[in-house]
Design a protein around this motif. Structure first.
Motif, PDB file in Angstrom:
ATOM      1  N   ILE A 154      48.357  46.134  38.468  1.00 45.96           N
ATOM      2  CA  ILE A 154      48.044  45.897  37.693  1.00 45.96           C
ATOM      3  C   ILE A 154      48.833  45.172  35.912  1.00 45.96           C
ATOM      4  O   ILE A 154      48.830  45.444  35.095  1.00 45.96           O
ATOM      5  CB  ILE A 154      47.727  46.635  36.184  1.00 45.96           C
ATOM      6  N   GLY A 155      50.133  44.494  36.743  1.00 44.78           N
ATOM      7  CA  GLY A 155      51.031  43.942  36.188  1.00 44.78           C
ATOM      8  C   GLY A 155      52.252  44.128  34.927  1.00 44.78           C
ATOM      9  O   GLY A 155      52.540  43.495  34.143  1.00 44.78           O
TER      10      GLY A 155
ATOM     11  N   ALA B 141      36.240  55.453  39.562  1.00 47.16           N
ATOM     12  CA  ALA B 141      36.187  54.326  39.510  1.00 47.16           C
ATOM     13  C   ALA B 141      36.439  53.636  37.820  1.00 47.16           C
ATOM     14  O   ALA B 141      36.631  52.325  38.587  1.00 47.16           O
ATOM     15  CB  ALA B 141      34.572  54.520  39.327  1.00 47.16           C
ATOM     16  N   ILE B 142      36.729  53.852  37.125  1.00 44.29           N
ATOM     17  CA  ILE B 142      37.088  52.954  35.848  1.00 44.29           C
ATOM     18  C   ILE B 142      38.551  52.688  36.039  1.00 44.29           C
ATOM     19  O   ILE B 142      38.808  50.847  36.175  1.00 44.29           O
ATOM     20  CB  ILE B 142      37.388  53.672  35.069  1.00 44.29           C
ATOM     21  N   ASN B 143      39.336  53.058  37.002  1.00 41.76           N
ATOM     22  CA  ASN B 143      40.758  51.962  37.259  1.00 41.76           C
ATOM     23  C   ASN B 143      40.502  51.488  38.266  1.00 41.76           C
ATOM     24  O   ASN B 143      40.714  50.533  38.081  1.00 41.76           O
ATOM     25  CB  ASN B 143      41.950  53.844  37.711  1.00 41.76           C
ATOM     26  N   GLY B 144      39.652  51.779  39.514  1.00 41.29           N
ATOM     27  CA  GLY B 144      39.317  50.271  40.244  1.00 41.29           C
ATOM     28  C   GLY B 144      38.309  49.592  39.653  1.00 41.29           C
ATOM     29  O   GLY B 144      38.708  48.060  40.093  1.00 41.29           O
ATOM     30  N   GLY B 145      37.566  49.765  39.022  1.00 38.41           N
ATOM     31  CA  GLY B 145      37.442  48.444  38.328  1.00 38.41           C
ATOM     32  C   GLY B 145      37.822  47.707  37.535  1.00 38.41           C
ATOM     33  O   GLY B 145      37.142  46.487  37.978  1.00 38.41           O
ATOM     34  N   LEU B 146      38.259  48.321  36.791  1.00 37.58           N
ATOM     35  CA  LEU B 146      39.244  47.472  35.786  1.00 37.58           C
ATOM     36  C   LEU B 146      40.909  46.724  36.615  1.00 37.58           C
ATOM     37  O   LEU B 146      40.890  45.646  36.019  1.00 37.58           O
ATOM     38  CB  LEU B 146      39.860  48.601  34.555  1.00 37.58           C
ATOM     39  N   SER B 147      41.399  47.374  37.923  1.00 39.09           N
ATOM     40  CA  SER B 147      42.003  46.430  38.260  1.00 39.09           C
ATOM     41  C   SER B 147      41.050  45.563  39.486  1.00 39.09           C
ATOM     42  O   SER B 147      42.165  44.143  39.112  1.00 39.09           O
ATOM     43  CB  SER B 147      42.022  47.260  39.301  1.00 39.09           C
ATOM     44  N   ALA B 148      39.404  45.269  39.521  1.00 34.21           N
ATOM     45  CA  ALA B 148      39.407  44.457  40.404  1.00 34.21           C
ATOM     46  C   ALA B 148      38.973  43.020  39.230  1.00 34.21           C
ATOM     47  O   ALA B 148      39.525  42.130  38.999  1.00 34.21           O
ATOM     48  CB  ALA B 148      38.317  45.356  40.463  1.00 34.21           C
ATOM     49  N   LYS B 149      38.424  43.745  38.048  1.00 32.07           N
ATOM     50  CA  LYS B 149      39.203  42.295  37.002  1.00 32.07           C
ATOM     51  C   LYS B 149      40.027  41.696  36.496  1.00 32.07           C
ATOM     52  O   LYS B 149      40.801  40.454  36.404  1.00 32.07           O
ATOM     53  CB  LYS B 149      38.571  42.996  35.478  1.00 32.07           C
ATOM     54  N   TRP B 150      40.803  43.067  36.546  1.00 37.77           N
ATOM     55  CA  TRP B 150      42.659  42.299  36.234  1.00 37.77           C
ATOM     56  C   TRP B 150      43.332  41.020  37.551  1.00 37.77           C
ATOM     57  O   TRP B 150      43.327  40.148  37.575  1.00 37.77           O
ATOM     58  CB  TRP B 150      43.706  43.368  36.272  1.00 37.77           C
ATOM     59  N   ALA B 151      42.527  41.862  39.134  1.00 42.91           N
ATOM     60  CA  ALA B 151      42.964  40.909  39.802  1.00 42.91           C
ATOM     61  C   ALA B 151      42.853  39.381  39.282  1.00 42.91           C
ATOM     62  O   ALA B 151      42.556  38.630  40.153  1.00 42.91           O
ATOM     63  CB  ALA B 151      42.551  41.316  41.382  1.00 42.91           C
ATOM     64  N   SER B 152      40.908  39.989  39.332  1.00 42.65           N
ATOM     65  CA  SER B 152      39.927  38.436  39.278  1.00 42.65           C
ATOM     66  C   SER B 152      40.204  37.462  38.352  1.00 42.65           C
ATOM     67  O   SER B 152      40.334  36.588  38.762  1.00 42.65           O
ATOM     68  CB  SER B 152      39.038  38.324  39.149  1.00 42.65           C
ATOM     69  N   ASN B 153      40.892  37.976  37.618  1.00 41.10           N
ATOM     70  CA  ASN B 153      41.660  37.736  36.187  1.00 41.10           C
ATOM     71  C   ASN B 153      42.525  36.411  36.250  1.00 41.10           C
ATOM     72  O   ASN B 153      42.920  35.250  36.563  1.00 41.10           O
ATOM     73  CB  ASN B 153      41.915  38.260  34.818  1.00 41.10           C
ATOM     74  N   GLU B 154      43.710  37.869  37.152  1.00 39.48           N
ATOM     75  CA  GLU B 154      44.842  36.336  37.865  1.00 39.48           C
ATOM     76  C   GLU B 154      44.719  35.692  38.652  1.00 39.48           C
ATOM     77  O   GLU B 154      45.375  34.925  38.313  1.00 39.48           O
ATOM     78  CB  GLU B 154      45.459  37.931  38.353  1.00 39.48           C
TER      79      GLU B 154
ATOM     80  N   ASP C  57      44.771  38.995  31.288  1.00 38.48           N
ATOM     81  CA  ASP C  57      44.051  40.388  29.791  1.00 38.48           C
ATOM     82  C   ASP C  57      45.067  41.355  30.299  1.00 38.48           C
ATOM     83  O   ASP C  57      44.455  42.668  30.576  1.00 38.48           O
ATOM     84  CB  ASP C  57      42.607  40.431  29.969  1.00 38.48           C
ATOM     85  N   LEU C  58      46.050  41.634  28.291  1.00 41.97           N
ATOM     86  CA  LEU C  58      46.551  42.821  29.029  1.00 41.97           C
ATOM     87  C   LEU C  58      45.561  44.257  28.640  1.00 41.97           C
ATOM     88  O   LEU C  58      45.915  44.947  29.344  1.00 41.97           O
ATOM     89  CB  LEU C  58      47.568  42.917  27.844  1.00 41.97           C
ATOM     90  N   LYS C  59      44.392  43.665  28.240  1.00 43.31           N
ATOM     91  CA  LYS C  59      43.772  45.302  27.789  1.00 43.31           C
ATOM     92  C   LYS C  59      43.403  45.625  28.579  1.00 43.31           C
ATOM     93  O   LYS C  59      43.056  46.814  28.994  1.00 43.31           O
ATOM     94  CB  LYS C  59      42.506  45.058  26.573  1.00 43.31           C
ATOM     95  N   VAL C  60      42.832  44.702  29.885  1.00 45.84           N
ATOM     96  CA  VAL C  60      42.198  44.885  31.226  1.00 45.84           C
ATOM     97  C   VAL C  60      42.787  46.075  31.698  1.00 45.84           C
ATOM     98  O   VAL C  60      42.907  47.131  32.236  1.00 45.84           O
ATOM     99  CB  VAL C  60      41.977  44.521  32.137  1.00 45.84           C
TER     100      VAL C  60
END
Length: 231
Positions: A27-28, A77-90, A96-99
């Motif tokens: 997650i960066g 679930a929240i962690n996994g969802g936001l991690s998926a969002k981070w991977a997609s953005n990357e 997006d550091l907030k993710v």
């Protein structure tokens, strides 16, 4: 109950803690920040555990295990969802550091809740569920189960994280929901019970139901116990 605690206590997502640095990297966070976060996570988890220990003599086992495990699933679930969002953005080059911070916060809260729920009860609940004459063998079996699932966590986790990365978290999301349902169906309430009351509860046709009702216990002349009536 002993086997359930042995399995669930080691396989509720807490095994991810072996690979905290990998999770932080995904997650960066850089190497220096990974070690700082690992230290902070240890401290916050210890605070959660101390909270559970301080309340262990009076907190209801059923409610804590059912609700605590379900909340663990939500946090993962929240962690996994936001991690998926981070991977997609990357992948798109949009960071997006907030993710990443949201994913990290959810993971920290998971560890706090897990520590509050399971750290004290892993030691207490199996003992409370075992009769005096079976306690030694029961706890030995508990140790074997813990060892088996610790081994799985330690050696299967790196392979899973390497191959499916953040998706590994979702395995524990689904499993924690199942665990919560199993605790609801099978968990026997033991808090505040004497040995005689626990013996009567486990000897009853429906131990779960019996454990949630206050009843008068009589000791037979033979040394056994019997439920007289509702208190």
């Amino acid at each position: 109950m002993v086997v359930l605690m042995g399995v669930f206590g080691q396989f509720s997502g807490n095994g991810l803690g072996y690979f905290n640095l990998t999770i932080y990297k995904q997650i960066g966070y850089d190497t220096n920040m990974q070690f700082i976060l690992n230290l902070v996570n240890s401290i916050t988890s210890a605070i959660g555990a101390l909270g559970g220990v301080s309340l262990a003599d009076r907190m209801p086992r059923r409610k804590v295990l059912v609700i605590g495990t379900f909340v663990c699933a939500i946090m993962l679930a929240i962690n996994g969802g936001l991690s998926a969002k981070w991977a997609s953005n990357e992948a798109k080059g949009a960071i997006d550091l907030k993710v990443g911070q949201g994913a990290l916060a959810a993971y920290f809260f998971f560890n706090i809740i897990y520590s509050f729920t399971y750290t004290p009860l892993q030691a207490l609940y199996p003992v409370e569920c075992l009769a005096t004459e079976t306690r030694a063998k029961g706890m030995a079996m508990y140790g074997v189960v813990v060892g088996i699932f610790s081994f799985i966590n330690l050696y299967a986790g790196p392979i899973a994280l390497d191959n499916i990365k953040y998706k590994y978290v979702f395995i524990f999301v689904g499993w924690d929901v199942i665990e919560s349902a199993i605790w609801y169906l099978l968990c026997v309430e033991t808090v505040g019970r004497t040995l005689e009351e626990l013996e009567a509860v486990f000897d009853s046709p429906n131990p779960v139901r019996a454990s949630t009702h206050l009843e008068t216990i009589a000791i037979k002349s033979s040394g056994g116990v019997a439920i007289v009536d509702d208190a």
